[in-house]
Design a protein around this motif. Structure first.
Motif, PDB file in Angstrom:
ATOM      1  N   ARG A   8      11.546  -5.504  15.251  1.00  0.00           N
ATOM      2  CA  ARG A   8      10.184  -5.949  14.841  1.00  0.00           C
ATOM      3  C   ARG A   8       9.027  -5.180  15.585  1.00  0.00           C
ATOM      4  O   ARG A   8       8.122  -5.532  15.901  1.00  0.00           O
ATOM      5  CB  ARG A   8       9.944  -7.337  14.755  1.00  0.00           C
ATOM      6  CG  ARG A   8      11.089  -8.296  14.216  1.00  0.00           C
ATOM      7  CD  ARG A   8      10.486  -9.417  13.686  1.00  0.00           C
ATOM      8  NE  ARG A   8       9.731  -9.088  12.665  1.00  0.00           N
ATOM      9  CZ  ARG A   8       9.381 -10.187  11.860  1.00  0.00           C
ATOM     10  NH1 ARG A   8       9.665 -11.550  12.001  1.00  0.00           N
ATOM     11  NH2 ARG A   8       8.388  -9.974  10.759  1.00  0.00           N
ATOM     12  N   LEU A   9       9.203  -3.562  15.615  1.00  0.00           N
ATOM     13  CA  LEU A   9       8.234  -2.820  16.248  1.00  0.00           C
ATOM     14  C   LEU A   9       7.041  -2.655  15.614  1.00  0.00           C
ATOM     15  O   LEU A   9       7.299  -2.208  14.258  1.00  0.00           O
ATOM     16  CB  LEU A   9       8.967  -1.502  16.742  1.00  0.00           C
ATOM     17  CG  LEU A   9       8.740  -0.793  17.802  1.00  0.00           C
ATOM     18  CD1 LEU A   9       8.677  -1.637  19.161  1.00  0.00           C
ATOM     19  CD2 LEU A   9       9.266   0.584  17.919  1.00  0.00           C
ATOM     20  N   SER A  10       5.986  -2.726  16.241  1.00  0.00           N
ATOM     21  CA  SER A  10       4.545  -2.421  15.623  1.00  0.00           C
ATOM     22  C   SER A  10       3.667  -1.665  16.429  1.00  0.00           C
ATOM     23  O   SER A  10       3.926  -2.071  17.710  1.00  0.00           O
ATOM     24  CB  SER A  10       4.031  -3.494  15.186  1.00  0.00           C
ATOM     25  OG  SER A  10       4.683  -4.295  13.962  1.00  0.00           O
ATOM     26  N   LYS A  11       3.065  -0.799  16.044  1.00  0.00           N
ATOM     27  CA  LYS A  11       1.842  -0.097  16.826  1.00  0.00           C
ATOM     28  C   LYS A  11       0.432   0.056  15.989  1.00  0.00           C
ATOM     29  O   LYS A  11       0.614   0.684  15.063  1.00  0.00           O
ATOM     30  CB  LYS A  11       2.347   1.151  17.191  1.00  0.00           C
ATOM     31  CG  LYS A  11       1.343   2.059  17.920  1.00  0.00           C
ATOM     32  CD  LYS A  11       1.294   1.546  19.547  1.00  0.00           C
ATOM     33  CE  LYS A  11       0.149   2.032  20.201  1.00  0.00           C
ATOM     34  NZ  LYS A  11      -0.031   1.690  21.572  1.00  0.00           N
ATOM     35  N   ALA A  12      -0.329  -0.802  16.597  1.00  0.00           N
ATOM     36  CA  ALA A  12      -2.001  -0.490  16.048  1.00  0.00           C
ATOM     37  C   ALA A  12      -2.576   0.286  17.069  1.00  0.00           C
ATOM     38  O   ALA A  12      -2.704  -0.025  18.191  1.00  0.00           O
ATOM     39  CB  ALA A  12      -2.484  -1.624  15.623  1.00  0.00           C
ATOM     40  N   ASP A  23       6.134  -3.266  12.017  1.00  0.00           N
ATOM     41  CA  ASP A  23       7.148  -4.317  11.818  1.00  0.00           C
ATOM     42  C   ASP A  23       8.672  -3.570  11.467  1.00  0.00           C
ATOM     43  O   ASP A  23       9.209  -4.028  10.499  1.00  0.00           O
ATOM     44  CB  ASP A  23       7.053  -5.265  10.635  1.00  0.00           C
ATOM     45  CG  ASP A  23       7.936  -6.818  10.892  1.00  0.00           C
ATOM     46  OD1 ASP A  23       8.535  -6.617  11.933  1.00  0.00           O
ATOM     47  OD2 ASP A  23       8.009  -7.388   9.961  1.00  0.00           O
ATOM     48  N   VAL A  24       8.951  -2.537  12.201  1.00  0.00           N
ATOM     49  CA  VAL A  24      10.047  -1.828  12.013  1.00  0.00           C
ATOM     50  C   VAL A  24      11.345  -2.220  12.763  1.00  0.00           C
ATOM     51  O   VAL A  24      11.292  -2.445  13.993  1.00  0.00           O
ATOM     52  CB  VAL A  24       9.814  -0.363  12.391  1.00  0.00           C
ATOM     53  CG1 VAL A  24      11.349   0.595  12.380  1.00  0.00           C
ATOM     54  CG2 VAL A  24       8.992   0.506  11.312  1.00  0.00           C
ATOM     55  N   SER A  25      12.329  -2.709  12.190  1.00  0.00           N
ATOM     56  CA  SER A  25      13.648  -3.071  12.821  1.00  0.00           C
ATOM     57  C   SER A  25      14.761  -2.180  12.406  1.00  0.00           C
ATOM     58  O   SER A  25      14.772  -1.822  11.285  1.00  0.00           O
ATOM     59  CB  SER A  25      14.071  -4.571  12.422  1.00  0.00           C
ATOM     60  OG  SER A  25      13.080  -5.539  12.801  1.00  0.00           O
ATOM     61  N   CYS A  42       3.148   8.952   8.294  1.00  0.00           N
ATOM     62  CA  CYS A  42       3.748   7.777   8.024  1.00  0.00           C
ATOM     63  C   CYS A  42       4.273   6.869   9.182  1.00  0.00           C
ATOM     64  O   CYS A  42       4.704   5.732   9.189  1.00  0.00           O
ATOM     65  CB  CYS A  42       5.072   7.778   7.048  1.00  0.00           C
ATOM     66  SG  CYS A  42       6.584   8.566   7.884  1.00  0.00           S
ATOM     67  N   GLY A  43       4.238   7.552  10.389  1.00  0.00           N
ATOM     68  CA  GLY A  43       4.301   6.978  11.797  1.00  0.00           C
ATOM     69  C   GLY A  43       5.633   7.499  12.318  1.00  0.00           C
ATOM     70  O   GLY A  43       5.982   6.835  13.487  1.00  0.00           O
ATOM     71  N   MET A 213      10.937   6.115   6.051  1.00  0.00           N
ATOM     72  CA  MET A 213       9.604   5.486   6.162  1.00  0.00           C
ATOM     73  C   MET A 213       8.452   6.050   5.203  1.00  0.00           C
ATOM     74  O   MET A 213       8.579   7.108   4.828  1.00  0.00           O
ATOM     75  CB  MET A 213       8.976   5.874   7.768  1.00  0.00           C
ATOM     76  CG  MET A 213       9.745   5.025   8.857  1.00  0.00           C
ATOM     77  SD  MET A 213       9.220   5.644  10.494  1.00  0.00           S
ATOM     78  CE  MET A 213       7.423   4.557  10.246  1.00  0.00           C
ATOM     79  N   SER A 214       7.693   4.951   5.182  1.00  0.00           N
ATOM     80  CA  SER A 214       6.408   5.052   4.317  1.00  0.00           C
ATOM     81  C   SER A 214       5.504   4.397   4.819  1.00  0.00           C
ATOM     82  O   SER A 214       5.489   2.992   4.803  1.00  0.00           O
ATOM     83  CB  SER A 214       6.558   4.982   2.840  1.00  0.00           C
ATOM     84  OG  SER A 214       5.478   4.948   2.166  1.00  0.00           O
ATOM     85  N   GLU A 215       4.163   4.955   5.049  1.00  0.00           N
ATOM     86  CA  GLU A 215       2.849   4.069   5.522  1.00  0.00           C
ATOM     87  C   GLU A 215       3.332   3.025   6.659  1.00  0.00           C
ATOM     88  O   GLU A 215       3.120   1.841   6.610  1.00  0.00           O
ATOM     89  CB  GLU A 215       2.359   3.417   4.424  1.00  0.00           C
ATOM     90  CG  GLU A 215       1.762   4.473   3.360  1.00  0.00           C
ATOM     91  CD  GLU A 215       1.125   3.769   2.365  1.00  0.00           C
ATOM     92  OE1 GLU A 215       1.082   2.509   2.040  1.00  0.00           O
ATOM     93  OE2 GLU A 215       0.232   4.572   1.760  1.00  0.00           O
ATOM     94  N   GLY A 216       4.144   3.462   7.673  1.00  0.00           N
ATOM     95  CA  GLY A 216       4.241   2.817   8.767  1.00  0.00           C
ATOM     96  C   GLY A 216       5.385   1.730   8.717  1.00  0.00           C
ATOM     97  O   GLY A 216       5.949   1.080   9.492  1.00  0.00           O
ATOM     98  N   ARG A 217       5.936   1.511   7.450  1.00  0.00           N
ATOM     99  CA  ARG A 217       7.080   0.779   7.190  1.00  0.00           C
ATOM    100  C   ARG A 217       8.353   1.431   6.900  1.00  0.00           C
ATOM    101  O   ARG A 217       8.552   2.479   6.412  1.00  0.00           O
ATOM    102  CB  ARG A 217       6.745  -0.291   6.091  1.00  0.00           C
ATOM    103  CG  ARG A 217       5.694  -1.189   6.248  1.00  0.00           C
ATOM    104  CD  ARG A 217       5.472  -2.291   5.064  1.00  0.00           C
ATOM    105  NE  ARG A 217       4.670  -3.053   5.229  1.00  0.00           N
ATOM    106  CZ  ARG A 217       4.977  -4.073   5.920  1.00  0.00           C
ATOM    107  NH1 ARG A 217       6.041  -4.621   6.374  1.00  0.00           N
ATOM    108  NH2 ARG A 217       3.970  -5.104   6.154  1.00  0.00           N
ATOM    109  N   LEU A 218       9.338   0.679   7.224  1.00  0.00           N
ATOM    110  CA  LEU A 218      10.801   1.248   6.956  1.00  0.00           C
ATOM    111  C   LEU A 218      11.330   0.580   5.549  1.00  0.00           C
ATOM    112  O   LEU A 218      11.297  -0.586   5.373  1.00  0.00           O
ATOM    113  CB  LEU A 218      11.806   0.644   7.969  1.00  0.00           C
ATOM    114  CG  LEU A 218      13.272   1.257   8.298  1.00  0.00           C
ATOM    115  CD1 LEU A 218      12.907   2.672   8.514  1.00  0.00           C
ATOM    116  CD2 LEU A 218      13.835   0.369   9.134  1.00  0.00           C
TER     117      LEU A 218
END
Ligand code: ADP
Ligand code: MG
Length: 342
Positions: A8-12, A23-25, A42-43, A213-218
């Motif tokens: 559940r990895l996030s970075k802002a 919220d990448v797992s 996309c991150g 990935m797209s726009e920060g999401r998996l």
């Protein structure tokens, strides 16, 4: 070694802004080769930098086996993670020989003498550059420099190798050659590899698993074959491989793998059933006698075949291949052998 886990990895980067990573797992098995694929911005690099330890997650955690490398509170320093990162710019020392460049991480770790020389030789052999040990980076081609950068990362026997678009600076021909080198490198080193790219063909050719990935999401993680044959949703379907996405009244159909019988029913339906997005690969569109009519709207000669765009009805566009020459404006009859509901 052990598997790498992103939980559940996030970075802002700015508070309140859209997170760069959201919220990448993800799990990468020990010795696995994962491609992280997605459009620019996309991150991808941010995920890689968090794994390497250059960036602290805002949320979630990173584990190597049961060892916590980072969470929102704590972080293991990059030099204590036993990882190596290879960048798009090779970052070689211009004044040092190839051998000294490769040996540099050993020197930093205090490895010297015969052991150091042997490790350098081994790493250079792994990328087939034994004969170039005494040259300087300026005397090498782009592909050879990239191989020196690979050897330098191999020499410390890292558990995890992180590659950030390492072929982006090379021309197409050299890239294909380097793809071979990467596969060999992975097989020989046994390291877990994460390979960032925006090039879907590269991701599919190299990796054993692809994470889109797209726009920060998996969006999806699966083998290249699975991602190609059974993409989840419009974004992945449009990003991976060639094909056309059409919208047909298929919401009530149970199967996601659609054959010609079902597709024929869908084509003739104009009732009020909800529509669904359907992905049709060009090789599944056959120009045959007893199909449905379509009009050729574009023809591209590719050497071994013609790549066609076909209009079906008023607005739906399909892609197909033909061995026979056809002209824009021709009417052809097509059968769609197989399609996938996104
Ligand atoms: P990619 O590697 O997929 O092209 P990045 O991870 O570099 O994407 O960037 C993802 C998003 O995070 C982008 O919108 C980028 O502008 C932003 N970003 C990356 N690094 C920083 C930073 N250090 N400070 C602020 N924003 C950043
Ligand atoms: Mg990047």
């Amino acid at each position: 070694m052990a598997k790498l886990i992103l939980n559940r990895l996030s970075k802002a980067f700015e508070t309140g802004g859209r997170p760069a990573v959201n919220d990448v797992s993800l799990e990468v098995r020990d010795g696995g080769f994962l491609a992280l694929l997605g459009p620019s911005g996309c991150g991808k690099t941010t995920v890689l930098r968090m794994i390497a330890g250059f960036e602290q997650p805002t949320d979630g955690s990173i584990l190597l086996g049961d060892r916590v490398l980072a969470d929102a509170g704590d972080m293991v320093a990059p030099e204590h993670r036993n990882m190596a990162m290879v960048f798009q710019s090779y970052a070689l020392w211009p004044h040092m020989s190839v051998a000294d460049n490769v040996g540099y991480p050993l020197k930093v770790r205090g490895v010297t003498g015969e052991r150091c020389t042997a490790k350098i030789r081994e790493a250079l052999a792994a990328v087939r550059l034994e004969a170039y040990a005494d040259r300087r980076p300026a005397d090498l081609s782009g592909g050879q420099r990239q191989r020196v950068a690979l050897a330098r990362c191999l020499v410390t026997e890292p558990d995890v190798v992180l590659l950030d678009e390492p072929l982006a600076n090379l021309d197409r021909h050299l890239r294909q050659e380097m793809e071979e080198t990467f596969r060999e490198f992975h097989a020989r080193s046994g390291a877990t590899m994460i390979y960032v790219t925006h090039d879907q063909a590269e991701a599919m050719a190299l990796a054993t698993d692809v994470a889109v990935m797209s726009e920060g999401r998996l969006l999806q993680v699966a083998s290249p074959q699975e991602i190609y044959a059974r993409p989840e949703g419009r974004l992945v379907g449009g990003l991976v491989g060639q094909g056309a996405i059409v919208t047909w009244p298929a919401a009530s159909v149970e199967n996601r793998q659609l054959d010609w019988d079902i597709l024929q029913q869908l084509l003739s339906r104009s009732d009020g059933t909800e529509c669904a997005d359907i992905l049709i690969r060009p090789q599944d569109v056959e120009i045959a006698g007893e199909g449905v009519p379509a009009r050729v709207t574009s023809v591209l000669f590719e050497g071994e075949r013609y790549a066609l765009k076909l209009a079906l009805g008023d607005e739906q566009v399909l892609r197909a291949f033909s061995r026979q020459p056809v002209q824009v404006g021709d009417m052809v009859s097509i059968v769609i052998r197989s399609a996938w509901r996104l």
